[in-house]
Design an enzyme around this catalytic site. Structure first.
Site, PDB file in Angstrom:
ATOM      1  N   LYS A 172     -18.014  32.207   6.561  1.00  0.00           N
ATOM      2  CA  LYS A 172     -19.097  33.106   6.981  1.00  0.00           C
ATOM      3  C   LYS A 172     -18.628  34.063   8.074  1.00  0.00           C
ATOM      4  O   LYS A 172     -18.881  35.271   8.017  1.00  0.00           O
ATOM      5  CB  LYS A 172     -20.292  32.293   7.470  1.00  0.00           C
ATOM      6  CG  LYS A 172     -20.973  31.482   6.379  1.00  0.00           C
ATOM      7  CD  LYS A 172     -22.050  30.574   6.962  1.00  0.00           C
ATOM      8  CE  LYS A 172     -22.663  29.673   5.924  1.00  0.00           C
ATOM      9  NZ  LYS A 172     -23.700  28.801   6.497  1.00  0.00           N
TER      10      LYS A 172
ATOM     11  N   CYS B 217     -21.797  29.887  11.340  1.00  0.00           N
ATOM     12  CA  CYS B 217     -22.327  28.533  11.554  1.00  0.00           C
ATOM     13  C   CYS B 217     -22.686  27.873  10.231  1.00  0.00           C
ATOM     14  O   CYS B 217     -23.014  28.551   9.265  1.00  0.00           O
ATOM     15  CB  CYS B 217     -23.613  28.581  12.373  1.00  0.00           C
ATOM     16  SG  CYS B 217     -23.562  29.623  13.807  1.00  0.00           S
ATOM     17  N   ASP B 218     -22.677  26.558  10.244  1.00  0.00           N
ATOM     18  CA  ASP B 218     -23.205  25.804   9.119  1.00  0.00           C
ATOM     19  C   ASP B 218     -23.753  24.478   9.621  1.00  0.00           C
ATOM     20  O   ASP B 218     -23.166  23.867  10.516  1.00  0.00           O
ATOM     21  CB  ASP B 218     -22.144  25.561   8.049  1.00  0.00           C
ATOM     22  CG  ASP B 218     -22.800  25.172   6.736  1.00  0.00           C
ATOM     23  OD1 ASP B 218     -23.425  26.040   6.107  1.00  0.00           O
ATOM     24  OD2 ASP B 218     -22.729  23.989   6.358  1.00  0.00           O
ATOM     25  N   THR B 219     -24.861  24.046   9.038  1.00  0.00           N
ATOM     26  CA  THR B 219     -25.496  22.775   9.405  1.00  0.00           C
ATOM     27  C   THR B 219     -25.748  21.972   8.141  1.00  0.00           C
ATOM     28  O   THR B 219     -26.248  22.517   7.149  1.00  0.00           O
ATOM     29  CB  THR B 219     -26.832  23.019  10.133  1.00  0.00           C
ATOM     30  OG1 THR B 219     -26.575  23.767  11.326  1.00  0.00           O
ATOM     31  CG2 THR B 219     -27.530  21.712  10.489  1.00  0.00           C
TER      32      THR B 219
ATOM     33  N   GLY C 284     -21.501  23.011  12.660  1.00  0.00           N
ATOM     34  CA  GLY C 284     -20.198  23.517  13.040  1.00  0.00           C
ATOM     35  C   GLY C 284     -20.265  25.025  13.181  1.00  0.00           C
ATOM     36  O   GLY C 284     -21.073  25.677  12.523  1.00  0.00           O
TER      37      GLY C 284
END
Length: 189
Positions: free
Chosen positions: A52, A67-69, A104
């Site tokens: 991203k 970001c990623d969740t 992250g």
């Protein structure tokens, strides 16, 4: 230096304002389905957040944060539910149990030719939920676009018995950790 959040999440857009009011929002066009989960949660969110950030950094100048969740439960990654039925299944599985939320982020600073990945884990315990409670929550449609099928910052808070760790991580951006990393990279906030 311009700070860019590579996200379409309104929750992250709100949280980044805690760190700086100078951030701009530029959603990433990165194809998340191009990354497959291979059993290593940290590597998975690292690749997603990097993808991203990299996609946006190739078309925008500045310090880019991707970001990623994800929600992790019993060796499975629970991302955003595909539909209402999958959201119900997620909540039934999480009911009465502890799961882990991983967020992250990757920061790319092209001017200084550096990037940094970091992540946070928060344990979340749900109350034992009745079918009626699950149905009532699902009817709010709050599950849409939420990892694990719930949003702790809304009515999903009523499902949670306790958490251990960073609340903002569950919302989607561990802001205190990100703040310290940005400062450590010499970013003027």
């Amino acid at each position: 230096m311009k700070i860019i959040l590579a996200s379409s999440s309104p929750r992250r857009a709100e949280l980044i304002k805690t760190i700086t009011d100078k951030a701009t929002i530029c959603p990433s066009n990165f194809d998340e389905s191009s990354i497959k989960y291979d059993g290593d949660v940290v590597e998975y969110i690292s690749k997603l957040s990097y993808g991203k950030a990299k996609e946006v950094s190739e078309r925008e100048e500045g310090i880019v944060i991707g970001c990623d969740t994800i929600v992790f439960f019993k060796d499975k990654v629970l991302e955003k539910p595909k539909d209402r039925n999958e959201a119900i299944e997620f909540l039934k599985n999480l009911s009465g149990n502890i799961h882990y939320v991983y967020s992250g982020y990757t920061v790319i600073d092209k001017n200084n030719n550096c990037s940094k990945f970091n992540y946070c884990i928060t344990a979340v315990k749900f109350y034992s939920l009745s079918e009626e409670e699950i149905e009532k929550y699902i009817s709010t449609e709050e599950y849409i676009d939420k990892a694990g099928g719930y949003g702790i910052q809304g009515k999903g808070a009523l499902l949670v018995e306790k958490i251990e760790g960073d609340y903002f991580n569950i919302v989607g951006l561990p802001i205190s950790l990100l703040y310290r990393d940005l400062r450590g990279m010499g970013v003027n906030l």
